[in-house]
Design a protein around this motif. Structure first.
Motif, PDB file in Angstrom:
ATOM      1  N   TRP A  22       0.847  -1.190   0.000  1.00 59.26           N
ATOM      2  CA  TRP A  22       0.000   0.000   0.000  1.00 59.26           C
ATOM      3  C   TRP A  22       0.892   1.253   0.000  1.00 59.26           C
ATOM      4  O   TRP A  22       1.183   1.817   1.034  1.00 59.26           O
ATOM      5  N   ASN A  23       1.271   1.669  -1.186  1.00 58.57           N
ATOM      6  CA  ASN A  23       2.250   2.752  -1.297  1.00 58.57           C
ATOM      7  C   ASN A  23       1.681   4.138  -1.012  1.00 58.57           C
ATOM      8  O   ASN A  23       2.420   5.061  -0.693  1.00 58.57           O
ATOM      9  N   GLU A  24       0.350   4.270  -1.141  1.00 60.62           N
ATOM     10  CA  GLU A  24      -0.259   5.594  -0.892  1.00 60.62           C
ATOM     11  C   GLU A  24      -0.531   5.818   0.586  1.00 60.62           C
ATOM     12  O   GLU A  24      -0.853   6.932   0.997  1.00 60.62           O
ATOM     13  N   GLY A  25      -0.403   4.763   1.376  1.00 59.55           N
ATOM     14  CA  GLY A  25      -0.752   4.863   2.802  1.00 59.55           C
ATOM     15  C   GLY A  25       0.209   5.771   3.560  1.00 59.55           C
ATOM     16  O   GLY A  25       1.412   5.773   3.307  1.00 59.55           O
ATOM     17  N   LYS A  26      -0.342   6.562   4.478  1.00 61.26           N
ATOM     18  CA  LYS A  26       0.510   7.457   5.263  1.00 61.26           C
ATOM     19  C   LYS A  26       0.758   6.897   6.657  1.00 61.26           C
ATOM     20  O   LYS A  26       1.834   7.077   7.216  1.00 61.26           O
ATOM     21  N   ALA A  27      -0.260   6.303   7.250  1.00 58.65           N
ATOM     22  CA  ALA A  27      -0.113   5.859   8.641  1.00 58.65           C
ATOM     23  C   ALA A  27      -1.088   4.739   8.965  1.00 58.65           C
ATOM     24  O   ALA A  27      -2.157   4.636   8.339  1.00 58.65           O
ATOM     25  N   ILE A  28      -0.691   3.907   9.918  1.00 56.28           N
ATOM     26  CA  ILE A  28      -1.613   2.887  10.442  1.00 56.28           C
ATOM     27  C   ILE A  28      -1.598   2.978  11.968  1.00 56.28           C
ATOM     28  O   ILE A  28      -0.579   3.356  12.564  1.00 56.28           O
ATOM     29  N   PRO A  58       6.038   0.989   4.445  1.00 57.15           N
ATOM     30  CA  PRO A  58       6.277   2.338   3.917  1.00 57.15           C
ATOM     31  C   PRO A  58       5.594   3.455   4.702  1.00 57.15           C
ATOM     32  O   PRO A  58       5.994   4.609   4.606  1.00 57.15           O
ATOM     33  N   MET A  59       4.563   3.096   5.468  1.00 56.21           N
ATOM     34  CA  MET A  59       3.835   4.149   6.210  1.00 56.21           C
ATOM     35  C   MET A  59       4.247   4.160   7.686  1.00 56.21           C
ATOM     36  O   MET A  59       4.862   3.220   8.175  1.00 56.21           O
ATOM     37  N   VAL A  60       3.894   5.244   8.380  1.00 52.59           N
ATOM     38  CA  VAL A  60       4.189   5.347   9.814  1.00 52.59           C
ATOM     39  C   VAL A  60       3.244   4.425  10.583  1.00 52.59           C
ATOM     40  O   VAL A  60       2.052   4.375  10.292  1.00 52.59           O
ATOM     41  N   SER A  61       3.796   3.706  11.567  1.00 55.05           N
ATOM     42  CA  SER A  61       2.933   2.870  12.409  1.00 55.05           C
ATOM     43  C   SER A  61       2.858   3.471  13.810  1.00 55.05           C
ATOM     44  O   SER A  61       3.873   3.864  14.388  1.00 55.05           O
ATOM     45  N   LEU A  62       1.641   3.560  14.308  1.00 54.69           N
ATOM     46  CA  LEU A  62       1.427   4.088  15.657  1.00 54.69           C
ATOM     47  C   LEU A  62       0.795   2.992  16.516  1.00 54.69           C
ATOM     48  O   LEU A  62      -0.249   2.440  16.155  1.00 54.69           O
ATOM     49  N   ALA A  63       1.448   2.667  17.640  1.00 54.64           N
ATOM     50  CA  ALA A  63       0.820   1.749  18.604  1.00 54.64           C
ATOM     51  C   ALA A  63      -0.022   2.588  19.540  1.00 54.64           C
ATOM     52  O   ALA A  63       0.490   3.534  20.143  1.00 54.64           O
ATOM     53  N   ALA A 100       8.197  -2.301  18.133  1.00 61.47           N
ATOM     54  CA  ALA A 100       8.415  -2.407  16.675  1.00 61.47           C
ATOM     55  C   ALA A 100       7.659  -1.325  15.914  1.00 61.47           C
ATOM     56  O   ALA A 100       7.832  -1.182  14.700  1.00 61.47           O
ATOM     57  N   CYS A 101       6.801  -0.578  16.603  1.00 57.49           N
ATOM     58  CA  CYS A 101       6.065   0.507  15.940  1.00 57.49           C
ATOM     59  C   CYS A 101       6.948   1.757  15.880  1.00 57.49           C
ATOM     60  O   CYS A 101       7.864   1.919  16.684  1.00 57.49           O
ATOM     61  N   ASP A 102       6.615   2.644  14.947  1.00 56.10           N
ATOM     62  CA  ASP A 102       7.418   3.868  14.812  1.00 56.10           C
ATOM     63  C   ASP A 102       7.134   4.851  15.940  1.00 56.10           C
ATOM     64  O   ASP A 102       8.031   5.563  16.398  1.00 56.10           O
ATOM     65  N   LEU A 103       5.865   4.910  16.338  1.00 57.26           N
ATOM     66  CA  LEU A 103       5.439   5.860  17.368  1.00 57.26           C
ATOM     67  C   LEU A 103       4.511   5.136  18.343  1.00 57.26           C
ATOM     68  O   LEU A 103       3.911   4.122  17.992  1.00 57.26           O
ATOM     69  N   ARG A 104       4.372   5.701  19.551  1.00 59.18           N
ATOM     70  CA  ARG A 104       3.588   5.022  20.588  1.00 59.18           C
ATOM     71  C   ARG A 104       2.797   6.029  21.413  1.00 59.18           C
ATOM     72  O   ARG A 104       3.368   7.033  21.871  1.00 59.18           O
ATOM     73  N   LEU A 105       1.528   5.722  21.606  1.00 57.36           N
ATOM     74  CA  LEU A 105       0.695   6.504  22.519  1.00 57.36           C
ATOM     75  C   LEU A 105       0.068   5.554  23.513  1.00 57.36           C
ATOM     76  O   LEU A 105      -0.205   4.391  23.193  1.00 57.36           O
ATOM     77  N   MET A 106      -0.185   6.072  24.706  1.00 55.18           N
ATOM     78  CA  MET A 106      -0.754   5.232  25.763  1.00 55.18           C
ATOM     79  C   MET A 106      -1.985   5.877  26.350  1.00 55.18           C
ATOM     80  O   MET A 106      -2.018   7.098  26.535  1.00 55.18           O
ATOM     81  N   HIS A 107      -2.951   5.089  26.695  1.00 53.83           N
ATOM     82  CA  HIS A 107      -4.068   5.559  27.505  1.00 53.83           C
ATOM     83  C   HIS A 107      -3.553   5.710  28.935  1.00 53.83           C
ATOM     84  O   HIS A 107      -2.605   5.020  29.325  1.00 53.83           O
ATOM     85  N   SER A 138       2.967  10.915   1.076  1.00 48.63           N
ATOM     86  CA  SER A 138       3.276   9.533   1.472  1.00 48.63           C
ATOM     87  C   SER A 138       4.692   9.122   1.032  1.00 48.63           C
ATOM     88  O   SER A 138       5.370   8.353   1.713  1.00 48.63           O
ATOM     89  N   TYR A 139       5.164   9.690  -0.077  1.00 47.10           N
ATOM     90  CA  TYR A 139       6.517   9.341  -0.540  1.00 47.10           C
ATOM     91  C   TYR A 139       7.579   9.919   0.409  1.00 47.10           C
ATOM     92  O   TYR A 139       8.604   9.301   0.676  1.00 47.10           O
ATOM     93  N   VAL A 140       7.288  11.105   0.932  1.00 42.45           N
ATOM     94  CA  VAL A 140       8.230  11.725   1.892  1.00 42.45           C
ATOM     95  C   VAL A 140       8.253  10.908   3.183  1.00 42.45           C
ATOM     96  O   VAL A 140       9.326  10.640   3.754  1.00 42.45           O
ATOM     97  N   ILE A 141       7.073  10.463   3.620  1.00 42.50           N
ATOM     98  CA  ILE A 141       6.995   9.627   4.838  1.00 42.50           C
ATOM     99  C   ILE A 141       7.838   8.362   4.646  1.00 42.50           C
ATOM    100  O   ILE A 141       8.661   8.003   5.486  1.00 42.50           O
ATOM    101  N   LYS A 142       7.631   7.721   3.509  1.00 45.95           N
ATOM    102  CA  LYS A 142       8.355   6.477   3.193  1.00 45.95           C
ATOM    103  C   LYS A 142       9.867   6.718   3.198  1.00 45.95           C
ATOM    104  O   LYS A 142      10.651   5.903   3.698  1.00 45.95           O
ATOM    105  N   THR A 143      10.266   7.861   2.659  1.00 44.61           N
ATOM    106  CA  THR A 143      11.699   8.152   2.558  1.00 44.61           C
ATOM    107  C   THR A 143      12.303   8.475   3.926  1.00 44.61           C
ATOM    108  O   THR A 143      13.420   8.056   4.236  1.00 44.61           O
ATOM    109  N   ILE A 144      11.543   9.193   4.757  1.00 40.51           N
ATOM    110  CA  ILE A 144      12.035   9.463   6.121  1.00 40.51           C
ATOM    111  C   ILE A 144      12.235   8.129   6.843  1.00 40.51           C
ATOM    112  O   ILE A 144      13.255   7.892   7.499  1.00 40.51           O
ATOM    113  N   LYS A 145      11.234   7.239   6.702  1.00 42.75           N
ATOM    114  CA  LYS A 145      11.349   5.933   7.374  1.00 42.75           C
ATOM    115  C   LYS A 145      12.572   5.159   6.883  1.00 42.75           C
ATOM    116  O   LYS A 145      13.314   4.581   7.676  1.00 42.75           O
TER     117      LYS A 145
END
Ligand SMILES: CCC(=O)SCCNC(=O)CCNC(=O)[C@H](O)C(C)(C)COP(=O)(O)OP(=O)(O)OC[C@H]1O[C@@H](n2cnc3c(N)ncnc32)[C@H](O)[C@@H]1OP(=O)(O)O
Length: 217
Positions: free
Chosen positions: A15-21, A66-71, A87-94, A168-175
């Motif tokens: 999914w190359n157009e994806g920005k984040a999950i 290719p996209m940013v992953s947020l837990a 293993a996720c790129d970013l993390r948030l907690m309740h 999304s291409y910039v996100i992929k490249t930063i990653k």
């Protein structure tokens, strides 16, 4: 869960157009780690090592998406679940959530890449403390030690402040740029983690813990 995660990771890699999950659990559980009912039957170091290798490969592929992953951790992230968080790129907690490396309870070490990633994330000293003690970490403490990026934020709103408006291409490249600096050193470290799993899986502490679980059933 392990098979589903591998399948979904393969699908997302296309999914190359994806920005984040956003990765989140269900109810009061982010992820409880390995299925203890199944772990009991993996008696030899080779069997345990193979499962860990499977999860290392899956989480490596997950990290390369290719996209940013947020837990988004609500409830508990235990054992392998805590490794998944790293293993996720970013993390948030309740506010009420907890991250806990409980592998020691089974006479094991994290073998899904968790020792390698945790040390990189929060540093040697803090990683040692969490892995040795098996103590849980919650909101503000997790934030202070750099284990999470935010507490009590709404995940989609927060994510928008990070990647909103980015191509999304910039996100992929930063990653790719960030990952390649990690992966050079991680490869050896991950391999070593598997070698060390071989030394504890099926060993006396692990057998004792599994026998105790069986007696409870
Ligand atoms: C090898 C790498 C690894 O991942 S090692 C770590 C493996 N995971 C663990 O040791 C976590 C074990 N589970 C726990 O400590 C607790 O169940 C936690 C997650 C804290 C939840 O506690 P609590 O909210 O009180 O629920 P509970 O204990 O009554 O559990 C609800 C039902 O779920 C089950 N469950 C839980 N974790 C697992 C697991 N990892 N594998 C298989 N089943 C698990 C419990 O047995 C319980 O089932 P049931 O409702 O009694 O049928």
């Amino acid at each position: 869960m392990m098979l589903d995660l591998r399948r979904i990771t393969i699908e997302l890699s296309k999914w190359n157009e994806g920005k984040a999950i956003v990765l989140r659990g269900k109810g009061n559980m982010f992820c409880a780690g390995s299925d203890l009912a199944a772990v009991q039957f993996l008696v030899s170091p080779k069997e345990g090592g193979n499962v860990c290798m499977y999860m290392q490969n899956t989480l490596y592929a997950f990290q390369c998406l290719p996209m940013v992953s947020l837990a988004y951790i609500e409830g508990k992230a235990m054992g392998g679940g805590a490794e998944l968080v790293t293993a996720c790129d970013l993390r948030l907690m309740h506010e009420s959530a907890e991250i806990r490396f409980v592998q020691r309870r089974l006479g094991l070490i994290p073998g899904w890449g968790g020792t390698t990633r945790l040390k990189r994330l929060i540093g040697r000293q803090r990683a040692m403390r969490l892995l040795m003690s098996g103590l849980g970490v919650r909101g503000e403490e997790a934030l202070r030690m750099g284990l999470v990026d935010g507490v009590g934020c709404e995940p989609h709103v927060w994510l928008d402040t990070v990647v909103g408006g980015l191509d999304s291409y910039v996100i992929k490249t930063i990653k790719s740029a960030v990952n390649q600096t990690d992966f050079k050193t991680d490869q050896q470290s991950l391999q070593r983690e598997i070698e060390l799993i071989y030394k504890v899986w099926g060993g006396p502490a692990n057998r004792q813990a599994i026998d105790a679980i069986k007696r409870k059933e």
